[in-house]
Design a protein around this motif. Structure first.
Motif, PDB file in Angstrom:
ATOM      1  N   PHE A 101       0.828  -1.213   0.000  1.00 53.09           N
ATOM      2  CA  PHE A 101       0.000   0.000   0.000  1.00 53.09           C
ATOM      3  C   PHE A 101       0.861   1.261   0.000  1.00 53.09           C
ATOM      4  N   GLY A 102       2.033   1.169   0.640  1.00 53.11           N
ATOM      5  CA  GLY A 102       2.933   2.314   0.679  1.00 53.11           C
ATOM      6  C   GLY A 102       3.571   2.623  -0.657  1.00 53.11           C
ATOM      7  N   VAL A 103       3.552   1.665  -1.568  1.00 53.87           N
ATOM      8  CA  VAL A 103       4.036   1.882  -2.934  1.00 53.87           C
ATOM      9  C   VAL A 103       2.873   2.197  -3.862  1.00 53.87           C
ATOM     10  N   LEU A 104       1.763   1.473  -3.694  1.00 49.54           N
ATOM     11  CA  LEU A 104       0.619   1.625  -4.595  1.00 49.54           C
ATOM     12  C   LEU A 104      -0.022   3.016  -4.491  1.00 49.54           C
ATOM     13  N   VAL A 105      -0.227   3.505  -3.276  1.00 47.02           N
ATOM     14  CA  VAL A 105      -0.905   4.796  -3.100  1.00 47.02           C
ATOM     15  C   VAL A 105      -0.108   5.950  -3.709  1.00 47.02           C
ATOM     16  N   ILE A 307       4.334  13.348   0.909  1.00 47.76           N
ATOM     17  CA  ILE A 307       4.123  13.241   2.352  1.00 47.76           C
ATOM     18  C   ILE A 307       2.826  12.498   2.674  1.00 47.76           C
ATOM     19  N   VAL A 308       1.731  12.933   2.073  1.00 49.59           N
ATOM     20  CA  VAL A 308       0.415  12.369   2.403  1.00 49.59           C
ATOM     21  C   VAL A 308       0.293  10.913   1.970  1.00 49.59           C
ATOM     22  N   SER A 309       0.746  10.596   0.759  1.00 53.21           N
ATOM     23  CA  SER A 309       0.529   9.255   0.210  1.00 53.21           C
ATOM     24  C   SER A 309       1.241   8.175   1.004  1.00 53.21           C
ATOM     25  N   LYS A 310       2.445   8.460   1.482  1.00 57.23           N
ATOM     26  CA  LYS A 310       3.179   7.457   2.250  1.00 57.23           C
ATOM     27  C   LYS A 310       2.540   7.215   3.615  1.00 57.23           C
ATOM     28  N   VAL A 311       2.150   8.300   4.291  1.00 52.63           N
ATOM     29  CA  VAL A 311       1.506   8.153   5.600  1.00 52.63           C
ATOM     30  C   VAL A 311       0.204   7.374   5.461  1.00 52.63           C
ATOM     31  N   ILE A 336       8.130   8.651   5.231  1.00 52.64           N
ATOM     32  CA  ILE A 336       8.067   9.923   4.514  1.00 52.64           C
ATOM     33  C   ILE A 336       9.351  10.276   3.757  1.00 52.64           C
ATOM     34  N   PRO A 337      10.544  10.130   4.358  1.00 57.67           N
ATOM     35  CA  PRO A 337      11.749  10.666   3.701  1.00 57.67           C
ATOM     36  C   PRO A 337      12.083   9.963   2.387  1.00 57.67           C
TER      37      PRO A 337
END
Length: 392
Positions: A101-105, A307-311, A336-337
């Motif tokens: 999800f952290g890659v897809l979003v 920032i938003v997509s990773k969180v 985030i980074p």
């Protein structure tokens, strides 16, 4: 080409790159940021009237370009060598799902936003890929300083960030690949059979052969030779040599001898090639682009998405796997980074011609801005997210 000026430029670039590295470390930021800033300064001296256009060699000479590409190859080789495959198993399903999800979003959000802004499908996909990878080093350093790296969230964040980078590399290969998806998947299968399965089986015999040569740095030399051969295969099949160098490092990382090569590879890479890559990246940015509204608009959009997509993405993945809101938020903030892999993915897309020449400056400027903001914002956000753990 004036070879004497090329030599002078490389020497100056290394000195200033290391000075930038030192200054950023003093300020508590990753040294890579200093190398990029110094590259921006050196590459834009002509706009300040300090050098003539004829001597603007950082951006325009083939030697510097080639050395910078070697820097990418060594950086990913080092990343493969330094990867501990057992770490990926420690947090199991939570790290895997949150990674997906952290890659897809970020990928979907970036693609849709860039399409809406009028960029081509190829540029939009490449831009989405640039947003996917997390900088492992920054998160690990901050969590280590706070004493939470060995926590459940810390271990999961490390595992997920390693997988983030791998998926990011895979995605950029799709972004720059040519031919049908089926054909590319076939090439992937052949590549991984050759470099993965067979190499894993033969790596110990290769090490034994290297030791029998009884020559100075024999194992190191042959390991680097394997890195170049793997890179050759990947470059010819996918136009992405970095995948080959990463796989070479990953194969060798399974051996004690391979792990012992890390310091030697760091000596070669970090003394010249890797700094040159980041200086070259910074030098590729024409500072006059900041007077371009489209570039600033792109930077604003990508920074917000970064920032938003990773969180949201990684945090949601952890949440649906059973973690509470607090731990899921900690997991998301830790992703985030962005740093090296984002730049590598962008430069691979640029070198492959996926980004049109008219938009190269905009993408570099936007990427530099969102990397800088993500790096600066992560430490205070992590300290806020882990306030109770640190106080206890």
């Amino acid at each position: 080409m004036d070879i004497s000026w090329v030599l002078f430029t490389i020497g100056i670039a290394i000195i200033f790159g290391k000075l930038g590295d030192h200054l950023m470390n003093k300020l508590g930021f990753p040294g890579v940021l200093g190398e990029m800033i110094m590259g921006m300064i050196l590459g834009n001296l002509v706009y300040f009237g300090l050098v003539s256009p004829d001597h603007l060699t950082i951006q325009n000479n083939e030697i510097f370009d080639f050395l910078s590409r070697l820097g990418i190859i060594f950086l990913l080789f080092l990343g493969g060598l330094d990867t501990d495959l057992s770490v990926l198993k420690k947090t199991g399903k939570i790290a895997t799902v949150s990674t997906v999800f952290g890659v897809l979003v970020p990928l979907v959000m970036g693609y849709l936003a860039l399409q809406y802004m009028g960029y081509s499908a190829a540029e939009s996909f490449a831009g989405g890929v640039v947003l996917t990878a997390t900088s492992i080093g920054i998160t690990v350093r901050v969590m280590m300083d706070m004493g939470v790296l060995k926590s459940e969230v810390g271990a999961a964040s490390l595992s997920a960030s390693i997988m983030d980078d791998f998926l990011g590399i895979m995605l950029i290969i799709f972004a720059v690949g040519t031919g049908s998806i089926l054909g590319l998947l076939g090439k992937f299968a052949i590549f991984f059979i050759i470099t993965g399965f067979l190499a894993m089986k033969l790596v110990n015999k290769f090490i034994s052969f290297s030791e029998k040569l009884h020559v100075e740095k024999g194992i190191l030399s042959l390991a680097i030779a394997v890195m170049f051969l793997f890179s050759f295969l990947a470059e010819n099949w996918f136009e992405a040599a970095i995948e080959g160098s990463f796989m070479a490092g990953l194969v060798l990382s399974r051996t004690a001898e391979g792990k012992n090569l890390i310091e030697d590879v760091k000596t070669i890479g970090y003394s010249i090639l890797i700094p040159l890559f980041f200086v070259y990246t910074g030098a590729s940015l024409n500072l006059t682009i900041f007077g371009d509204f489209d570039a600033l608009y792109l930077a604003l959009v990508l920074t917000a998405i970064a920032i938003v997509s990773k969180v949201v993405g990684r945090g949601f993945g952890a949440r649906i796997m059973g973690w509470n809101m607090k731990k899921s938020l900690q997991m998301g903030i830790g992703s985030i980074p962005r740093a090296e892999i984002a730049l590598i993915n962008l430069m691979v897309a640029i070198h492959a011609g996926v980004i049109s020449e008219s938009n190269v400056g905009k993408f570099i400027a936007a990427t530099m801005i969102f990397i800088t903001i993500s790096i600066i914002s992560t430490p205070p956000l992590l300290k806020w997210a882990f306030t109770e753990e640190v106080e206890n």
